[in-house]
Write a protein that holds these residues in place. Sequence first.
Motif, PDB file in Angstrom:
ATOM      1  N   ASN A   1     -82.784  81.958 -77.663  1.00  0.00           N
ATOM      2  CA  ASN A   1     -81.372  81.047 -77.343  1.00  0.00           C
ATOM      3  C   ASN A   1     -80.542  82.165 -76.498  1.00  0.00           C
ATOM      4  O   ASN A   1     -79.719  83.092 -77.329  1.00  0.00           O
ATOM      5  N   HIS A   2     -80.279  81.355 -75.875  1.00  0.00           N
ATOM      6  CA  HIS A   2     -78.395  81.971 -75.209  1.00  0.00           C
ATOM      7  C   HIS A   2     -77.645  81.155 -74.276  1.00  0.00           C
ATOM      8  O   HIS A   2     -78.661  80.412 -73.357  1.00  0.00           O
ATOM      9  N   GLY A   3     -76.949  80.927 -74.637  1.00  0.00           N
ATOM     10  CA  GLY A   3     -76.123  80.133 -73.776  1.00  0.00           C
ATOM     11  C   GLY A   3     -75.347  78.912 -74.299  1.00  0.00           C
ATOM     12  O   GLY A   3     -76.223  78.473 -75.101  1.00  0.00           O
ATOM     13  N   PRO A   4     -74.580  78.018 -74.008  1.00  0.00           N
ATOM     14  CA  PRO A   4     -74.596  76.621 -74.358  1.00  0.00           C
ATOM     15  C   PRO A   4     -75.419  75.292 -74.295  1.00  0.00           C
ATOM     16  O   PRO A   4     -75.360  75.138 -75.468  1.00  0.00           O
ATOM     17  N   PHE A   5     -76.003  75.507 -74.027  1.00  0.00           N
ATOM     18  CA  PHE A   5     -77.585  74.508 -73.223  1.00  0.00           C
ATOM     19  C   PHE A   5     -78.503  75.184 -73.209  1.00  0.00           C
ATOM     20  O   PHE A   5     -78.609  75.373 -72.058  1.00  0.00           O
ATOM     21  N   SER A   6     -79.332  75.567 -74.393  1.00  0.00           N
ATOM     22  CA  SER A   6     -80.657  76.606 -74.204  1.00  0.00           C
ATOM     23  C   SER A   6     -81.826  76.001 -75.065  1.00  0.00           C
ATOM     24  O   SER A   6     -82.158  74.837 -75.604  1.00  0.00           O
ATOM     25  N   THR A   7     -82.617  76.950 -75.280  1.00  0.00           N
ATOM     26  CA  THR A   7     -83.722  76.456 -76.312  1.00  0.00           C
ATOM     27  C   THR A   7     -83.306  76.025 -77.564  1.00  0.00           C
ATOM     28  O   THR A   7     -83.982  75.386 -77.862  1.00  0.00           O
ATOM     29  N   ASP A   8     -82.420  76.128 -77.901  1.00  0.00           N
ATOM     30  CA  ASP A   8     -82.540  75.905 -79.543  1.00  0.00           C
ATOM     31  C   ASP A   8     -81.606  74.268 -78.642  1.00  0.00           C
ATOM     32  O   ASP A   8     -81.123  74.018 -78.610  1.00  0.00           O
ATOM     33  N   PHE A   9     -82.534  73.483 -79.991  1.00  0.00           N
ATOM     34  CA  PHE A   9     -82.027  72.462 -79.784  1.00  0.00           C
ATOM     35  C   PHE A   9     -81.780  71.079 -80.766  1.00  0.00           C
ATOM     36  O   PHE A   9     -81.505  71.087 -81.831  1.00  0.00           O
TER      37      PHE A   9
ATOM     38  N   HIS B   1     -89.039  69.198 -81.006  1.00  0.00           N
ATOM     39  CA  HIS B   1     -88.355  70.639 -80.117  1.00  0.00           C
ATOM     40  C   HIS B   1     -89.478  71.189 -79.370  1.00  0.00           C
ATOM     41  O   HIS B   1     -88.852  71.520 -77.714  1.00  0.00           O
ATOM     42  N   GLU B   2     -91.213  71.493 -79.003  1.00  0.00           N
ATOM     43  CA  GLU B   2     -91.784  71.769 -77.504  1.00  0.00           C
ATOM     44  C   GLU B   2     -91.783  70.576 -76.397  1.00  0.00           C
ATOM     45  O   GLU B   2     -91.140  71.815 -75.418  1.00  0.00           O
ATOM     46  N   LYS B   3     -91.598  69.330 -76.433  1.00  0.00           N
ATOM     47  CA  LYS B   3     -91.595  69.121 -75.308  1.00  0.00           C
ATOM     48  C   LYS B   3     -90.401  69.004 -75.333  1.00  0.00           C
ATOM     49  O   LYS B   3     -89.900  69.246 -73.345  1.00  0.00           O
ATOM     50  N   TYR B   4     -89.557  69.099 -75.628  1.00  0.00           N
ATOM     51  CA  TYR B   4     -88.021  70.331 -74.656  1.00  0.00           C
ATOM     52  C   TYR B   4     -87.741  70.941 -74.953  1.00  0.00           C
ATOM     53  O   TYR B   4     -87.178  71.246 -73.428  1.00  0.00           O
ATOM     54  N   GLN B   5     -88.206  71.892 -74.734  1.00  0.00           N
ATOM     55  CA  GLN B   5     -88.337  73.032 -74.522  1.00  0.00           C
ATOM     56  C   GLN B   5     -88.893  73.644 -73.204  1.00  0.00           C
ATOM     57  O   GLN B   5     -89.269  74.161 -72.336  1.00  0.00           O
TER      58      GLN B   5
ATOM     59  N   ASN C   1     -75.715  77.949 -83.994  1.00  0.00           N
ATOM     60  CA  ASN C   1     -75.233  76.300 -83.982  1.00  0.00           C
ATOM     61  C   ASN C   1     -75.533  75.168 -84.781  1.00  0.00           C
ATOM     62  O   ASN C   1     -76.692  74.964 -84.519  1.00  0.00           O
ATOM     63  N   SER C   2     -74.676  74.230 -85.108  1.00  0.00           N
ATOM     64  CA  SER C   2     -75.638  73.141 -86.789  1.00  0.00           C
ATOM     65  C   SER C   2     -75.098  71.772 -85.006  1.00  0.00           C
ATOM     66  O   SER C   2     -75.724  70.625 -85.551  1.00  0.00           O
ATOM     67  N   GLN C   3     -74.166  71.604 -84.530  1.00  0.00           N
ATOM     68  CA  GLN C   3     -74.155  70.395 -83.866  1.00  0.00           C
ATOM     69  C   GLN C   3     -73.704  71.168 -82.581  1.00  0.00           C
ATOM     70  O   GLN C   3     -72.781  71.692 -82.146  1.00  0.00           O
ATOM     71  N   ARG C   4     -73.276  69.516 -81.875  1.00  0.00           N
ATOM     72  CA  ARG C   4     -72.941  69.322 -80.685  1.00  0.00           C
ATOM     73  C   ARG C   4     -71.417  68.033 -80.408  1.00  0.00           C
ATOM     74  O   ARG C   4     -72.655  67.606 -80.534  1.00  0.00           O
ATOM     75  N   TYR C   5     -71.042  68.024 -79.720  1.00  0.00           N
ATOM     76  CA  TYR C   5     -69.841  67.150 -80.473  1.00  0.00           C
ATOM     77  C   TYR C   5     -68.743  66.940 -79.070  1.00  0.00           C
ATOM     78  O   TYR C   5     -68.981  67.655 -77.913  1.00  0.00           O
ATOM     79  N   VAL C   6     -68.051  65.885 -79.007  1.00  0.00           N
ATOM     80  CA  VAL C   6     -66.570  65.783 -78.209  1.00  0.00           C
ATOM     81  C   VAL C   6     -65.525  65.855 -79.082  1.00  0.00           C
ATOM     82  O   VAL C   6     -65.312  65.487 -79.599  1.00  0.00           O
ATOM     83  N   THR C   7     -64.976  66.612 -78.433  1.00  0.00           N
ATOM     84  CA  THR C   7     -63.571  67.361 -78.802  1.00  0.00           C
ATOM     85  C   THR C   7     -62.260  66.016 -78.355  1.00  0.00           C
ATOM     86  O   THR C   7     -62.831  65.158 -78.201  1.00  0.00           O
ATOM     87  N   THR C   8     -61.682  66.392 -79.147  1.00  0.00           N
ATOM     88  CA  THR C   8     -60.088  65.758 -79.056  1.00  0.00           C
ATOM     89  C   THR C   8     -60.003  65.037 -77.443  1.00  0.00           C
ATOM     90  O   THR C   8     -59.371  64.350 -77.578  1.00  0.00           O
ATOM     91  N   ASP C   9     -60.226  66.637 -77.287  1.00  0.00           N
ATOM     92  CA  ASP C   9     -59.587  66.698 -75.924  1.00  0.00           C
ATOM     93  C   ASP C   9     -60.779  65.636 -74.575  1.00  0.00           C
ATOM     94  O   ASP C   9     -60.638  65.832 -72.961  1.00  0.00           O
ATOM     95  N   GLY C  10     -61.863  65.618 -75.010  1.00  0.00           N
ATOM     96  CA  GLY C  10     -62.855  64.613 -74.488  1.00  0.00           C
ATOM     97  C   GLY C  10     -63.489  65.643 -73.529  1.00  0.00           C
ATOM     98  O   GLY C  10     -64.876  65.040 -72.659  1.00  0.00           O
ATOM     99  N   PHE C  11     -64.001  67.009 -74.415  1.00  0.00           N
ATOM    100  CA  PHE C  11     -64.888  67.404 -73.761  1.00  0.00           C
ATOM    101  C   PHE C  11     -66.314  67.895 -74.166  1.00  0.00           C
ATOM    102  O   PHE C  11     -66.019  67.620 -75.627  1.00  0.00           O
ATOM    103  N   VAL C  12     -66.676  68.529 -74.030  1.00  0.00           N
ATOM    104  CA  VAL C  12     -68.332  68.940 -74.753  1.00  0.00           C
ATOM    105  C   VAL C  12     -67.868  70.139 -75.705  1.00  0.00           C
ATOM    106  O   VAL C  12     -67.810  71.410 -75.204  1.00  0.00           O
ATOM    107  N   GLN C  13     -68.685  69.767 -76.406  1.00  0.00           N
ATOM    108  CA  GLN C  13     -68.445  71.440 -77.470  1.00  0.00           C
ATOM    109  C   GLN C  13     -69.580  71.568 -78.856  1.00  0.00           C
ATOM    110  O   GLN C  13     -69.513  70.791 -79.040  1.00  0.00           O
TER     111      GLN C  13
END
Length: 555
Positions: free
Chosen positions: A331-339, A361-365, A446-458
């Motif tokens: 895995n590397h970066g904000p959107f990568s092999t980590d599901f 996971h296999e299908k995603y990767q 990373n354990s989760q991907r969510y929407v910040t209070t400013d309305g962006f993904v993190q």
Amino acid sequence: MKKWLTLFAALALVSSACTPDKSSTSDPLVYSADIVVYGGTSAAVTAAVQAKNMGKTVIIVSPDIHLGGLSSGGLGFTDTGRKEVIGGLSREFYHRLYQHYQKPDSWKWQQQSEYGNKGQGTPAIDGNSRTMWIFEPHAAENVFEDFVAENEIEIYRDEWLNREEGLVKENGRIVSFKTLSGKTFAGKMFIDATYEGDLMASAGVSFHVGREANSVYGEEWNGVQAGVFHHGHYFKENIDPYVVPGDPSSGLLPYISSDKPGPNGSGDHKIQAYCFRMCLSNHPDNRVPFAKPEGYDPSKYELLARVYAAGWGETFQKFDPIPNRKTDTNNHGPFSTDFIGMNYDYPEASYARRREIIAEHEKYQKGLMYYLANDPNVPEEVRTEMSQWGLAKDEFTDNGNWPHQIYVREARRMIGDHVMTEHDVLNHNVVPKPVGMGSYTLDAHNSQRYVTTDGFVQNEGDIGVHAPQPYSISYGSIVPKASECENLLVPVCVSSTHIAFGSIRMEPVFMILGQSAATAAVQAIADNVPVQGVDYEKLKAQLIKDTQKLTMEDI
């Protein structure tokens, strides 16, 4: 979790199959030994070898067909930390790999002189210590098979613990367990060397899944860590999370949670993301192009397209080189092999549900790799480079060149006699009764991907805190509480907090603890005591004799 049995593995299975013990039963499906090791991981193999070397009978009962877990499953760019802390059979494993790569015929797709010799904080080929820290999956698997064959270790593969009703326990001790095939395995001592801790859980031993709140053990880096970014695996630019940008009513893009991350420092059930450590090749004669997986949907990767549109350019950062023009791709970066966020129920899930999670996971990767090589939303220079890569044709040949082991970065963690915490890892404490050492960074994905209070993904959960020096791992972290089980040792799902496990969870350490667990099991049998009553001074003497490293004084 493994799909096909190779001819090699089949022959090994036949040659190493053990004979049922009929001295205590007439049932032909009952097998017994002094020590029964459940699991096919690197820790399982070192535990079995140590038990056999110390004169005890031992059986490996492996749900896996292939031995070695992640060490032979794609993780060839070893997370060594300080290599000086790696002794015993663990070091022997890396020495045998060194011997393998000293042979000219081991370099089929690349000359040794062309190999860059890059490792994690150490040369890949360390001539001074005669160790090889970076290696191909098949080379590692061969070493594990050699360990088993040379020591004539009895092994049963594709044998899955009957988790519902298979374990027999009397007076605080495991008597036997049954597998789904109907076989029963009885022993004096048991070692759970799986990544999931299924035998441990079936024995009624306490465990934890997820992240403890910082308040539980007075830690700083456990629990939710929103806004804390220690690696590059987060969104550095403001990326809109909605299907129609700017329109929350259109819904979220795939793989973004609508849940709030929770207060910083709070505990939750979430665990760090899994992935497959792919072995890729860019040699034209050893490359299998990325195929479009069944059910492929490019819209699933729209979030990555937006990351590229924002200027991100680190696609190939973790194509770590291993011998013969191959990679251990992580895995590397904000959107990568980590599901991210797609594995929360894995630790305690049924076998059927785990297979579903692994397939997802296999299908995603696989879809991700096809997307990177073909989709017009991916920058042309990335597509051009990616088209030079593919799955290594000579690896995982019985599984479509895909790794046979998913990277279970954490699952259950025992709550034993001693819970390892960040204080132990960061050397704020001196641990009692050390049986091995670790040295790697407190490393959680990373354990989760969510929407910040400013309305962006993190993303959230990516932590990397350097351990200032190697640390000892307590014997109390590999044994249950005496009130829960007297004849079980757990060298993989150790008694540890989430964040401390982020450092302990390295393959060399698992091998170290597997050997130490077996040593303790042998001494418990010899002295007729529970594992909690093993004479530590005798244990320590044997571990040092076997070149294990226990404290800073030993390195």
